[in-house]
Scaffold this motif. Structure first.
Motif, PDB file in Angstrom:
ATOM      1  N   ALA A 127       0.873  11.939 -20.587  1.00  0.00           N
ATOM      2  CA  ALA A 127       1.154  13.290 -20.980  1.00  0.00           C
ATOM      3  C   ALA A 127      -0.034  13.543 -21.787  1.00  0.00           C
ATOM      4  CB  ALA A 127       2.341  13.327 -21.837  1.00  0.00           C
TER       5      ALA A 127
ATOM      6  N   PHE B 250      15.701  22.577 -20.355  1.00  0.00           N
ATOM      7  CA  PHE B 250      14.905  21.392 -20.681  1.00  0.00           C
ATOM      8  C   PHE B 250      15.146  20.987 -22.136  1.00  0.00           C
ATOM      9  CE2 PHE B 250      11.283  19.125 -22.295  1.00  0.00           C
ATOM     10  CZ  PHE B 250      10.932  18.262 -21.277  1.00  0.00           C
TER      11      PHE B 250
ATOM     12  N   VAL C 213      18.647  19.289 -22.763  1.00  0.00           N
ATOM     13  CA  VAL C 213      18.755  17.890 -22.338  1.00  0.00           C
ATOM     14  C   VAL C 213      17.846  17.003 -23.181  1.00  0.00           C
ATOM     15  CG1 VAL C 213      18.645  16.317 -20.372  1.00  0.00           C
ATOM     16  CG2 VAL C 213      19.262  18.696 -20.004  1.00  0.00           C
TER      17      VAL C 213
ATOM     18  N   VAL D 106      18.919  13.551 -25.097  1.00  0.00           N
ATOM     19  CA  VAL D 106      18.485  12.200 -24.749  1.00  0.00           C
ATOM     20  C   VAL D 106      17.275  11.720 -25.534  1.00  0.00           C
ATOM     21  CG1 VAL D 106      19.471  12.338 -22.448  1.00  0.00           C
ATOM     22  CG2 VAL D 106      17.072  12.889 -22.771  1.00  0.00           C
ATOM     23  N   PHE D 107      16.649  12.574 -26.325  1.00  0.00           N
ATOM     24  CA  PHE D 107      15.544  12.121 -27.159  1.00  0.00           C
ATOM     25  C   PHE D 107      15.847  12.260 -28.647  1.00  0.00           C
ATOM     26  CE2 PHE D 107      12.735  11.858 -23.535  1.00  0.00           C
ATOM     27  CZ  PHE D 107      11.765  10.966 -23.952  1.00  0.00           C
TER      28      PHE D 107
ATOM     29  N   LEU E 293      13.929  21.215 -14.136  1.00  0.00           N
ATOM     30  CA  LEU E 293      13.791  21.555 -15.554  1.00  0.00           C
ATOM     31  C   LEU E 293      12.320  21.650 -15.957  1.00  0.00           C
ATOM     32  CD1 LEU E 293      16.560  19.379 -17.284  1.00  0.00           C
ATOM     33  CD2 LEU E 293      16.683  21.737 -16.493  1.00  0.00           C
TER      34      LEU E 293
ATOM     35  N   VAL F 104       7.138  11.762 -26.787  1.00  0.00           N
ATOM     36  CA  VAL F 104       6.642  10.913 -25.718  1.00  0.00           C
ATOM     37  C   VAL F 104       6.103   9.612 -26.295  1.00  0.00           C
ATOM     38  CG1 VAL F 104       4.886  10.712 -23.930  1.00  0.00           C
ATOM     39  CG2 VAL F 104       6.126  12.826 -24.201  1.00  0.00           C
TER      40      VAL F 104
ATOM     41  N   PRO G 115      19.748  10.830 -18.693  1.00  0.00           N
ATOM     42  CA  PRO G 115      18.442  10.550 -19.307  1.00  0.00           C
ATOM     43  C   PRO G 115      17.267  10.744 -18.347  1.00  0.00           C
ATOM     44  CG  PRO G 115      20.002   8.829 -19.863  1.00  0.00           C
ATOM     45  CD  PRO G 115      20.641   9.658 -18.801  1.00  0.00           C
TER      46      PRO G 115
ATOM     47  N   LEU H 234      16.832  13.193 -16.526  1.00  0.00           N
ATOM     48  CA  LEU H 234      16.576  14.622 -16.336  1.00  0.00           C
ATOM     49  C   LEU H 234      15.379  15.132 -17.127  1.00  0.00           C
ATOM     50  CD1 LEU H 234      20.181  16.126 -16.345  1.00  0.00           C
ATOM     51  CD2 LEU H 234      18.598  15.941 -14.431  1.00  0.00           C
ATOM     52  N   VAL H 235      14.944  14.356 -18.109  1.00  0.00           N
ATOM     53  CA  VAL H 235      13.847  14.830 -18.942  1.00  0.00           C
ATOM     54  C   VAL H 235      12.566  14.092 -18.596  1.00  0.00           C
ATOM     55  CG1 VAL H 235      12.951  14.926 -21.272  1.00  0.00           C
ATOM     56  CG2 VAL H 235      15.300  15.547 -20.827  1.00  0.00           C
ATOM     57  N   SER H 236      11.559  14.836 -18.182  1.00  0.00           N
ATOM     58  CA  SER H 236      10.270  14.244 -17.900  1.00  0.00           C
ATOM     59  C   SER H 236       9.198  15.014 -18.666  1.00  0.00           C
ATOM     60  CB  SER H 236       9.988  14.292 -16.397  1.00  0.00           C
ATOM     61  OG  SER H 236       8.627  14.042 -16.148  1.00  0.00           O
ATOM     62  N   PRO H 237       8.831  14.524 -19.849  1.00  0.00           N
ATOM     63  CA  PRO H 237       7.811  15.232 -20.624  1.00  0.00           C
ATOM     64  C   PRO H 237       6.498  15.361 -19.844  1.00  0.00           C
ATOM     65  CG  PRO H 237       8.901  13.608 -21.989  1.00  0.00           C
ATOM     66  CD  PRO H 237       9.369  13.381 -20.592  1.00  0.00           C
ATOM     67  N   PHE H 238       6.153  14.317 -19.116  1.00  0.00           N
ATOM     68  CA  PHE H 238       4.940  14.383 -18.304  1.00  0.00           C
ATOM     69  C   PHE H 238       5.052  15.489 -17.253  1.00  0.00           C
ATOM     70  CE2 PHE H 238       2.940  12.870 -14.260  1.00  0.00           C
ATOM     71  CZ  PHE H 238       1.638  13.146 -14.619  1.00  0.00           C
TER      72      PHE H 238
ATOM     73  N   LEU I 269       6.829  18.163 -17.446  1.00  0.00           N
ATOM     74  CA  LEU I 269       6.735  19.453 -18.141  1.00  0.00           C
ATOM     75  C   LEU I 269       5.278  19.807 -18.403  1.00  0.00           C
ATOM     76  CD1 LEU I 269       8.533  21.656 -19.695  1.00  0.00           C
ATOM     77  CD2 LEU I 269       7.782  20.455 -21.741  1.00  0.00           C
ATOM     78  N   TYR I 270       4.533  18.838 -18.905  1.00  0.00           N
ATOM     79  CA  TYR I 270       3.130  19.074 -19.215  1.00  0.00           C
ATOM     80  C   TYR I 270       2.351  19.445 -17.949  1.00  0.00           C
ATOM     81  CZ  TYR I 270      -1.746  18.001 -19.989  1.00  0.00           C
ATOM     82  OH  TYR I 270      -3.106  18.068 -20.015  1.00  0.00           O
TER      83      TYR I 270
END
Lengths: 308, 306
Positions: A8, A35, A38, A42-43, B113, B140, B170, B172-176, B178-179
């Motif tokens: 990222a 987003f 969720v 989870v974070f 998302l 992240v 868990p 469902l969230v992908s910060p990468f 999103l970026y």
């Protein structure tokens, strides 16, 4: 490695042209809301819960009691924990430079235009990324083995006595090889994508000035992809500190070499799921998280300073 | 109206290829030495995969008796495949279906998302935008496994452990993701196009689906592929969340089969572990090969430019 997130970003692309004042509204929340919801679940919630847990201790007498920072002082004096940290530190000091070095060389070779069959190389070297850590570890684990493995075959065929790669002396290196195999192509692709963005006019100008290939690499290409290198380094460090999957899957084959506190993550896992010490486990996890962030941040600062 | 203005998505996706081709044609001389070195690298990459293919043709007995790098006398691949699928009442099929379920809901949901969120970050100005970015990027850096124990305890209190939801939510969230979608949307969608659509009276939802979505296709494929890999290969999360083998994904099932050899009286089925491993990696490798044009261009657009 557990969840090596793809890079990222350190810095986002120059932000899109700032929208006009009057368009600043809550509409965007309609799109990003799901987003964020969720993500919070989870974070953010687990982080908060983890901190909460680390302040308590489950005592035989008195049940769950607030103990302040006692768990932290315990962890800081915990030899088992620091041995595990030392192990992953050693791992990352050796494995990460090797992996990223190879990835960089391959990316530069691909970018040089001097290869036959370039796209074949690019896709083939990337392929291990699509292989689950479980499968990668099983494959290499079998290959390492003296029974079915290549080591045994080679010893038999040539009468050599190659060391047992699953013995305590060698198993960390063996894990390093698996991790390198898994992620070298992935990192190569990150570097390669960054190299492709460099404007070719720079090379032309350098060539006119009489710069050779090595000069172009050291003076143009490497500085230009420093950002990608820093990011890949940070994510490799995070991955090393999180080392769990490979040793865990390798353990049935190397039971006397891989203990249940082999890496910090392994230690937290064992504490929590075999020892029911949830509070202490949360504490160790937090310390590891903070440690990781400090190291990642230091690398980032160093990477930036060189750039200046 | 708005559909007619959608530009071909490929245009914005591969701005990097074309100029390079023009660069002094034929100048860099191809090097046999360099190609040879790369061939060594490829050998390292594919050797374990070749080993896997060869050894999936062997019976359990053949595995021990033959050289790892060559076929045994008996060619048992088809038999191995059949046994893999039928062993233990076809539990492997169950694991395969579970994995598919986790991928469709987890990776699919994560991509959805990320696309929505990335679009919002790229094309809207809204209160809290900077904060969201800072928190997401900061999070992240938190080791995923540091979250595992508290997440497990939380989910356990909510009664979600040992259900598919413990794996799906868990994921469902992908910060990468999103970026990547943010960077991609910023480049691929001209803001004027959105304004034109709004001017024509399209509401935000319609503008998103009819104008923005088609332009985002290469980015979406890239994010989908990477979230799919993450979900398909996920091991740690299911390991802590799931007790019941009926909910295992392939990764967990294979490692269970592998450690089965250790248990006293346990069936030694390394031939099935190897064949099952082969079956597990084929879909992803195929997806990467078939879609490489898309994801590579999507990734190139998301690479860090300085």
């Amino acid at each position: 490695m557990t969840t090596l997130q793809p890079p990222a970003a350190a810095e986002p692309r120059p932000a899109p042209p700032p929208a006009k004042r009057d368009r600043r509204s809550w509409t965007g929340w309609g799109f990003i809301g799901p987003f964020v919801a969720v993500f919070a679940l989870v974070f953010l919630a687990p982080i908060a819960y983890s901190i909460y847990l680390s302040l308590f201790r489950n005592q035989l007498i008195g049940g769950n009691q607030f103990v302040g920072l006692d768990n932290y002082t315990q962890a800081l004096k915990d030899d088992q924990f620091w041995q595990a940290v030392g192990r992953v530190a050693l791992f990352l000091a050796i494995q990460v430079p090797i992996m990223l070095g190879i990835a960089l060389l391959v990316a530069l070779a691909l970018d040089s235009g001097r290869l036959y069959g370039k796209s074949f190389f690019r896709i083939t070297i990337f392929l291990p990324y699509a292989v689950p850590a479980v499968v990668a570890t099983l494959m290499w684990g079998f290959m390492y083995g003296t029974k079915y493995g290549l080591v045994g075959d080679i010893n038999e065929a040539f009468g050599t006595s190659l060391p047992d790669l699953l013995s305590p002396d060698w198993v960390l290196a063996s894990i390093g090889n698996i991790v390198t195999w898994e992620f070298v192509g992935y990192n190569m692709l990150i570097f390669y994508s960054a190299l492709r963005v460099i404007p070719t006019s720079l090379y032309e100008a350098a060539e006119i000035d009489g710069a050779g290939q090595w000069r172009i690499i050291s003076s143009i290409k490497l500085p230009a992809i420093r950002g990608a290198i820093v990011i890949a380094t940070i994510f490799s460090i995070i991955g090393s500190f999180q080392l769990f999957n490979e040793p865990n899957i390798l353990r049935p084959l190397a039971r006397n070499a891989i203990t249940t506190d082999y890496t910090p993550n392994f230690y937290t896992y064992s504490l929590s799921f075999n020892g029911q010490q949830h509070n202490y486990s949360a504490t160790v996890a937090i310390i590891m998280g903070v440690l990781t962030m400090i190291v990642a941040y230091a690398v980032q600062l160093r990477g930036m300073r060189k750039g200046a | 109206m708005s559909t007619s203005v959608a530009a071909p998505p490929t245009k914005s996706a591969s701005p990097l290829r074309t100029p390079r081709k023009k660069h002094n044609p034929g100048k860099p001389k191809r090097s046999l030495l360099l190609t040879g070195l790369m061939a060594l690298m490829v050998l390292y990459t594919v050797a374990p995969l070749i080993w896997l293919v060869i050894n999936s043709t062997k019976t359990q007995a053949g595995l021990g008796a033959s050289n790892g790098l060559w076929f045994a006398h008996d060619f048992a691949l088809w038999d191995n495949i059949r046994t893999t699928f039928t062993y233990h009442d076809g539990i492997f099929v169950r694991w395969l279906l579970n994995t598919l379920l986790y991928v469709v809901l987890g990776a699919g949901g994560a991509t959805l998302l990320a696309v929505l969120g990335g679009y919002a970050l790229a094309k809207f100005d809204f209160p809290g935008k900077r904060g969201i970015f800072a928190v997401v990027i900061g999070a992240v850096a938190v080791p995923g496994t540091a979250l595992a124990v508290p997440t497990f305890l939380m989910f356990s209190k909510m009664g979600l452990t040992d259900t598919p939801w413990a794996v799906i939510i868990p994921s469902l969230v992908s910060p990468f993701g999103l970026y990547l979608m943010w960077v991609f949307a910023a480049e691929a969608i001209p803001t004027e196009l959105l304004e034109a659509a709004r001017m024509d009276g399209a509401n935000e939802v319609r503008t998103f689906f009819q104008v923005a979505l088609p332009l985002l296709a290469p980015g979406i494929v890239t994010v989908l592929l990477f979230t799919t890999v993450a979900t398909w290969n996920n091991y740690f999360l299911p390991l802590i969340m799931l007790k019941d083998p009926d909910w295992y994904p392939l990764t967990l099932g294979l490692s269970a089969w592998n450690s089965q050899a250790e248990t006293i009286g346990g069936d030694v089925i390394f031939n099935l572990v190897i064949t099952g491993s082969l079956i597990t990696i084929i879909p992803l490798i195929a997806a990467f090969l078939f879609l490489q044009k898309y994801w590579q261009s999507g990734l190139a657009a998301g690479s860090v430019k300085e």
